[in-house]
Design a protein around this motif. Sequence first.
Motif: not given
Lengths: 316, 252, 404
Positions: C165, C294-295
């Motif tokens: 992140q 993005y995670w």
Amino acid sequence: MSLVADLISILLNGLQQGAIYILLAVGLSIILGTLEFVNFAHGALYIIGAYVGLYVAQGLVVSEGYLAEAGFSDLGLGMGFIVGMIVVALVVFVLGLLFERFIARAFYDRPDTDQILVTFGLAIIVQEILRVSLGSTSQPVNQPTWASGSVPIPGVAISEWRIYIILITALLVGIVYALVEYTDFGLVVRAGTMDDEMVRLLGIKLSRPYIIVFGIGAALAGVAGLVAGPLSPINPTAGTDILVPAFVTVVIGGVGSIRGAVAAGTILGITQAALIQTQIGTYNLAPWSQVGIYAIAAIILLVRPEGLLGEEVDTA
Amino acid sequence: MSLLETEGLVKRFGGVTATDHVDVSIEPDERVSLIGPNGAGKSTFINLVTRRLDPTEGDIRFKGESIVQKEPHEVVQAGVSKSFQQASIFPDLSVLDNARIAALGADHGAFGFNFLKRLDSYPEIDRIARTTLQDVGLWGQRDTTASDLPYGDKRRLEIGIALAAEPDLLLMDEPTAGMSPEETKATVDLIEEVKQERSLTYLLVEHDMEIVFDISDRIIVLNRGSVIAEGTPEEIREDEDVQDAYLGGVEA
Amino acid sequence: MSEDHQLRSDGGTAPATGEDATSANGTEKATSRVPGLGGDEGRIIGLTALAVLLFPFLFAEAPVISDIIQGYAGLTTLILIWGIFAMGYDLLHGFTGLLSFGHAAFWGAGGIAAGLLVEYAGMNLPLVLVVVGTVVGVLLAWLIGFLSLRRGGIYFAILTLAFGQMIYFTIFGPLGPITGGEDGLLLTIGDLFGVIPLNAGVPVLTPLGFIPSWLYLIVGIFVVISVAVAYRVLNSPYGLIFKAIRENEQRAEFVGLNVWRYKLMAFILSGAFAGFAGALHTIYNGAASASAFYWIVSGDVVIMSILGGVGTLFGAFLGAGVYLYMSNILETFVGTLWHVMLGLLFVIVVWLFPGGIWGGIRALRDLLTDLIGGGGSEPEAATDGGEPGARAPADAGSDGGENR
């Protein structure tokens, strides 16, 4: 703006943002510390709280998704934030109980990584059900009328609601802390954290305190979702957005430590607020605000891997 | 030069002193046993030597060189191997693979960049694995999944894994715990046999006094973290301090 | 070799004791080979090449089959690209036992590095982009692995999540101006070797319906190479050591192996695959953006890997196929409900079917083999089920031996 006003701004904004992190982290931390359960669905509890709370407090705009197609128009009870918070706390508390009983319990004996995976999967399911039902657009949220003024400090333009968030958080966390530190229930929970086999041998059934711990943790997350509503967007992905900072707060505070979560949340919140408001010359530091959280977290963990108030771990 | 030497070794856990100024020296080719009532600090001592724990004070020297700064795998590379109390094997892999892993650790050095080289092209690994399994009598079961082995065989595999490193000093933490008399005898015979074949030095932690008196040249007795007696089996048998320590304690 | 022992390298179709039972995390047992297929490297490569060749045909062109599937050729390329990513991930998670939730960082890094090269250095040759993507993946994985592997188990997962992140926000925020921020970079990818447009059809093969474009051909070749490399790694000392770490990390340390370094290598290798695939993704899309970091994207590759089957290598492609099928084709029938269904499927697999799809296929194959009369079973060593106890703790591998 004067320096003092700026600092006060940063402090208040930081504490408010930190409060949200704290509400989530305290819940996560006691679940992780006591039940040794890693809950990647904590963000889902947050967002469920937000939607339920918004429904009760004001109303949901139904313009996309299945509910809209089924002919529903805007739904809501319009009963205000206070009722909303109480209902959310109860509803998500019960959800937490059910979650512990039917899901978490099935995974206590499985590897931790399975816990992460199944809760992650559930988080996706919740997120997508919300999306399918209500669409992806953020719900409009109005601040409660009794808190929509500005903080009466000259030069500081901060909504009163932020202060209320700080107070509500302090109250709730204080209650939970007192519960854990000063009651018999808390004693069993703390003993269970240290040596659950021993506690069971003493004839104390741990499933009841455990399920309640989960309920409390969940309720905190749900309330966080509602109170953050006027300030952060309420949409299906808000749960996954908030999950990572929540975990980071837990880990740098020290797993299982409520005071650690409070300290960590405060540090992260203030760091974020400071970066948002600061400029070096003409360069705005705001884009670094999220990065800053992780950078601080990384530094803390490198220096103290067990977190600020956590127990020492063997890093060998 | 002693093979293993500890000097003023201390380990404290919070308020508890598990190891209290222990001075021990073990000569090459010796058969030494470490005994003591429960909680005497035997496992802690072993864990200090294998570097699973950091000492609070004191030094540990192997072949004259201090090892307290070394990582556990470096200690193994230096020539100290431990067989675990619980059979600590690789459950989902075959017996042969278990031995090959141990052989890799031993022969291979602690790290290499050979991730594109076929395992088949390391005949040394297979040789060591084979010898090891034959020495512990598990060659015939090399394709069995390790977790499917009966408990006694798991313990033999455990010892085998420890032996694959061709150690100079073998530490054995209660190798016969939980075994039937036949299995115990077989294990003891195995230990003796292996010792002969490989001119090994061993340090045995055991509760079974019969075994201890049978196969030790020297016995060290611990109680509450310190050495209370040291000597030949006969000397220990007569020692009053030892008798005191065991009275009221749990004796196997 | 003793004569009462039948060598496994006879193609391995006969199940040996416990080989096909799936353990709690669906890992393959009792052999250093990939389960389900013979131990012959050449065979594996050949079969992979054949599968790559037939895939678009079956998916989009073949009468009957493709009508049921309703597939289209372009999707096959994307499936292969994600498959490479997921296969590299499986090396880390399935074989070494380390659950990383931050691999989007390497996928994204490979992609954005390729994007930046095209945008700012005017270098748009596909093969160069792929090499750069891989190198960036390796370097970043080295750094993050170094920092994250200090702890094991869930802390490792959370650390990788956090670092991932952090990088996402860095790319999106402060570096937004160079990386295109929310919209990302729109790129024109060059021709292969400077002469062959990637979208062009391949002579002979394309008209026959086998290989839709040069891009697919290149990706297909890369798949075969990736599989060969992954397979070779698993058959090297590393493969055995990775599995040892997964099974009993503490013991691996105490047989003399520098476990930390090997974990780092597993991490770097998986990062290399991720960066490689990430660059391919940029080439495929003609675009690169921060969203790849993005995670949830990290979560996506985890889902693919697990759906397909943990610790199976090939499961990665099955998982990628199922996921992308649902998100692209099923989506046209059920709309956003596809994602709910995917989530449900994932939870069911994690909860009840740890072997994933590949595990299911093997179980089916074994069932059929048994029904048809059980092919040459190997003589099993006498195991009259002694005490089931004393098994090394199941999560000693992923816990880093630490106490919580």
